[in-house]
Design an enzyme around this catalytic site. Structure first.
Site, PDB file in Angstrom:
ATOM      1  N   ARG A  72      15.120  12.274  17.240  1.00 29.86           N
ATOM      2  CA  ARG A  72      15.901  11.041  17.102  1.00 29.86           C
ATOM      3  C   ARG A  72      16.189  10.451  18.494  1.00 29.86           C
ATOM      4  NH1 ARG A  72      21.051  10.125  15.809  1.00 29.86           N
ATOM      5  NH2 ARG A  72      21.264  12.153  15.063  1.00 29.86           N
ATOM      6  N   TYR A 125       9.021 -14.054   7.505  1.00 27.75           N
ATOM      7  CA  TYR A 125       8.736 -13.092   6.772  1.00 27.75           C
ATOM      8  C   TYR A 125       9.978 -12.775   5.629  1.00 27.75           C
ATOM      9  CZ  TYR A 125       8.034  -8.321   4.608  1.00 27.75           C
ATOM     10  OH  TYR A 125       7.987  -7.142   3.986  1.00 27.75           O
ATOM     11  N   ASP A 197       8.251 -12.589  16.737  1.00 27.95           N
ATOM     12  CA  ASP A 197       7.776 -11.431  15.720  1.00 27.95           C
ATOM     13  C   ASP A 197       6.120 -11.720  15.926  1.00 27.95           C
ATOM     14  OD1 ASP A 197       6.258  -9.834  13.805  1.00 27.95           O
ATOM     15  OD2 ASP A 197       7.848 -10.346  12.374  1.00 27.95           O
ATOM     16  N   LYS A 222       0.587  -3.065  10.448  1.00 27.44           N
ATOM     17  CA  LYS A 222      -0.443  -3.963  10.126  1.00 27.44           C
ATOM     18  C   LYS A 222      -1.632  -3.690  11.435  1.00 27.44           C
ATOM     19  CE  LYS A 222       2.315  -5.123   7.200  1.00 27.44           C
ATOM     20  NZ  LYS A 222       3.706  -5.675   7.500  1.00 27.44           N
TER      21      LYS A 222
HETATM   22  N1  LCS Z   1       7.066  -8.755  10.185  1.00 30.05           N
HETATM   23  C1  LCS Z   1       6.031  -9.610   9.575  1.00 30.05           C
HETATM   24  C2  LCS Z   1       5.447 -10.720  10.012  1.00 30.05           C
HETATM   25  C3  LCS Z   1       5.652  -8.635   8.453  1.00 30.05           C
HETATM   26  O1  LCS Z   1       4.542  -9.690   7.605  1.00 30.05           O
HETATM   27  C4  LCS Z   1       6.238  -7.845   7.931  1.00 30.05           C
HETATM   28  C5  LCS Z   1       5.718  -7.009   6.565  1.00 30.05           C
HETATM   29  C6  LCS Z   1       7.222  -7.174   8.364  1.00 30.05           C
HETATM   30  C7  LCS Z   1       7.654  -7.870   9.794  1.00 30.05           C
HETATM   31  C8  LCS Z   1       8.074  -5.960   8.274  1.00 30.05           C
HETATM   32  O2  LCS Z   1       7.267  -4.877   8.463  1.00 30.05           O
HETATM   33  P1  LCS Z   1       6.990  -3.631   7.807  1.00 30.05           P
HETATM   34  O3  LCS Z   1       8.842  -3.158   7.836  1.00 30.05           O
HETATM   35  O4  LCS Z   1       6.808  -3.584   6.492  1.00 30.05           O
HETATM   36  O5  LCS Z   1       6.560  -2.553   8.695  1.00 30.05           O
HETATM   37  N2  LCS Z   1       4.992  -7.897   5.979  1.00 30.05           N
HETATM   38  C9  LCS Z   1       4.354  -7.536   4.664  1.00 30.05           C
HETATM   39  C10 LCS Z   1       3.834  -8.423   3.891  1.00 30.05           C
HETATM   40  O6  LCS Z   1       3.473  -9.724   4.252  1.00 30.05           O
HETATM   41  N3  LCS Z   1       3.335  -8.042   2.849  1.00 30.05           N
HETATM   42  O7  LCS Z   1       3.955  -6.762   2.649  1.00 30.05           O
HETATM   43  C11 LCS Z   1       4.819  -6.499   3.940  1.00 30.05           C
END
Ligand code: LCS
Length: 413
Positions: A72, A125, A197, A222
């Site tokens: 951690r 988001y 982001d 992603k």
């Molecule tokens: N930032 C962006 C621009 C995102 O599209 C997402 C997730 C996140 C942060 C969060 O990331 P995670 O915690 O899921 O790794 N976007 C999603 C979407 O457009 N559809 O499902 C998840």
């Protein structure tokens, strides 16, 4: 910092960070004088580390750079990923986290450790919006949401207690852009931390730190991992900020990446530049196809000349990405019918996968939001979002074409 060591992104993605000394393969091997270290960095799937002496153990607590104590707090697999990320984003230091939201919450909790106010882009988001709109107000942190496509609106919303300017570019799902250099300048003039982001653009397309932004975030779920196998996130910024984030919010709230997910992400990053180039190429073909189709009301893609901020996209981005948003003429019924007909494109949330993913927000991710509110924020009933994958674009186009042709109004247009 290794930032200037390599000329190109592909070499960086493959080699950066890998000068990290590899821990011994094992005491027996060392004693036997065996040579050879793994070419693919090994995974350190352990929660804790042992020490030879009380003195070594004690000094690792005093000077954390001297050793690993507990996963951690840090682990060699995480560390290698972090070194690679810092180089890719041209930052001083990086932190890998358990998810994109783990990165976003850890970075915001660090920048807002003494409270304060946030100026944020509207249409973020959805979970980021919820964090700022629902969770943070309970801790006394307020956010003003503005249309940050106009940097003047960002500056006008700044208050004496503003601590953070929070941006996304391109935004999810409407693909709006923010002039990063202009917003970074505003943040600097007011002594405010700027955070972006960069998930949609990836470091292959834009490097916000080089444009003056303080902190860059990613959902590595992603494009960075690209394999659809992990949930992971990243924070990149100045060492002082990263150390504060690691020793404070990350360690104490605990959004730490697992060694396995760090390792899977390390397997994905070397192909990021190649994959991203193909995502961009495919998306350009598909956007051009959709734009001329009679069933489609409009297409939003930063690479299309009709994107309202196409000039900014050309100036700021090196590749327009793999995300496309379009509006179908038949509204919600058309959106649902269209996605039901798709055969190659998968109906799924998330993005940046090797497979093309399609989502109809009005019937899925945004269905809980009242229609009027959705319409006001641009999430209209016929809106469809694509994360264009790495298949052959003619196959994706053929799939889209057959699905569009089944729409009832198609023959009437
Ligand atoms: N930032 C962006 C621009 C995102 O599209 C997402 C997730 C996140 C942060 C969060 O990331 P995670 O915690 O899921 O790794 N976007 C999603 C979407 O457009 N559809 O499902 C998840």
């Amino acid at each position: 910092m290794e930032n200037k060591k390599y000329k190109g992104k592909s070499t960086e993605a493959i080699h950066a960070g890998e000068a990290l000394p590899v821990l011994p393969t094992g005491a027996q091997d060392q004693q036997a004088g065996k040579t050879g270290i793994p070419l693919l960095p090994p995974i350190y799937q352990n929660s804790t580390f042992r020490f030879q002496t009380a003195e070594e153990f004690a000094s690792a607590f005093i000077d954390e750079e001297s050793g690993y104590v507990y996963t951690r707090w840090g682990n060699p697999t995480q560390k290698l990923l972090e070194q690679k990320l810092a180089v890719l984003e041209a930052g001083e230091s990086a932190l890998a986290t358990a998810s994109g939201m783990g990165a976003i919450s850890t970075a915001l909790l660090t920048a807002l450790a003494d409270g304060g106010h946030v100026v944020a882009m509207e249409n973020l988001y959805s979970a980021t919006y919820n964090l700022l709109n629902e969770e943070f107000p309970r801790m006394g942190i307020e956010t003003t949401f503005v249309d940050a496509t106009d940097p003047n609106k960002v500056e006008s919303a700044i208050r004496p207690d503003t601590k953070v300017i929070y941006l996304e570019s391109p935004t999810n799902p409407l693909l709006k852009l923010v002039d990063l250099a202009a917003c970074a300048e505003i943040a600097k003039a007011h002594n405010i931390t700027s955070i972006i982001d960069n998930t949609f653009a990836t470091p292959c397309s834009q490097q916000p730190i080089a444009l003056g932004i303080d902190v860059v975030l990613h959902s590595m779920t992603k494009y960075l991992s690209g394999n659809g196998a992990v949930i992971a996130g990243a924070i990149v910024g100045e060492k002082e900020f990263i150390v504060r984030a690691q020793k404070g919010a990350l360690r104490n709230f605990g959004a730490v990446i697992s060694p396995f997910n760090a390792w899977l992400t390390l397997l994905g990053i070397p192909t990021l530049p190649l994959r991203f180039a193909r995502h961009c190429e495919n998306a350009a073909h598909i956007a051009a196809f959709l734009e001329t189709h009679p069933a489609v009301a409009w297409v939003r893609y930063p690479g299309l000349p009709n994107h309202p901020q196409h000039d900014l996209a050309k100036r700021q981005m090196n590749g327009f990405g793999g995300m496309i948003t379009m509006e179908l003429k038949g509204g919600r019924a058309a959106g649902e019918k269209f996605v039901n007909q798709l055969q190659i494109c998968a109906l799924a949330v998330s993005l940046g996968d090797v497979r093309t993913l399609v989502c109809h927000p009005a019937s899925t991710t945004h269905s809980h939001i009242p229609t009027e509110v959705r319409q006001q924020t641009g999430i209209t009933d016929g809106l469809v979002r694509f994360s264009i994958g790495l298949e052959d674009s003619e196959d994706i186009i053929a799939d889209l074409e057959q699905a569009l042709e089944t729409l009832p109004f198609y023959s009437e247009i």
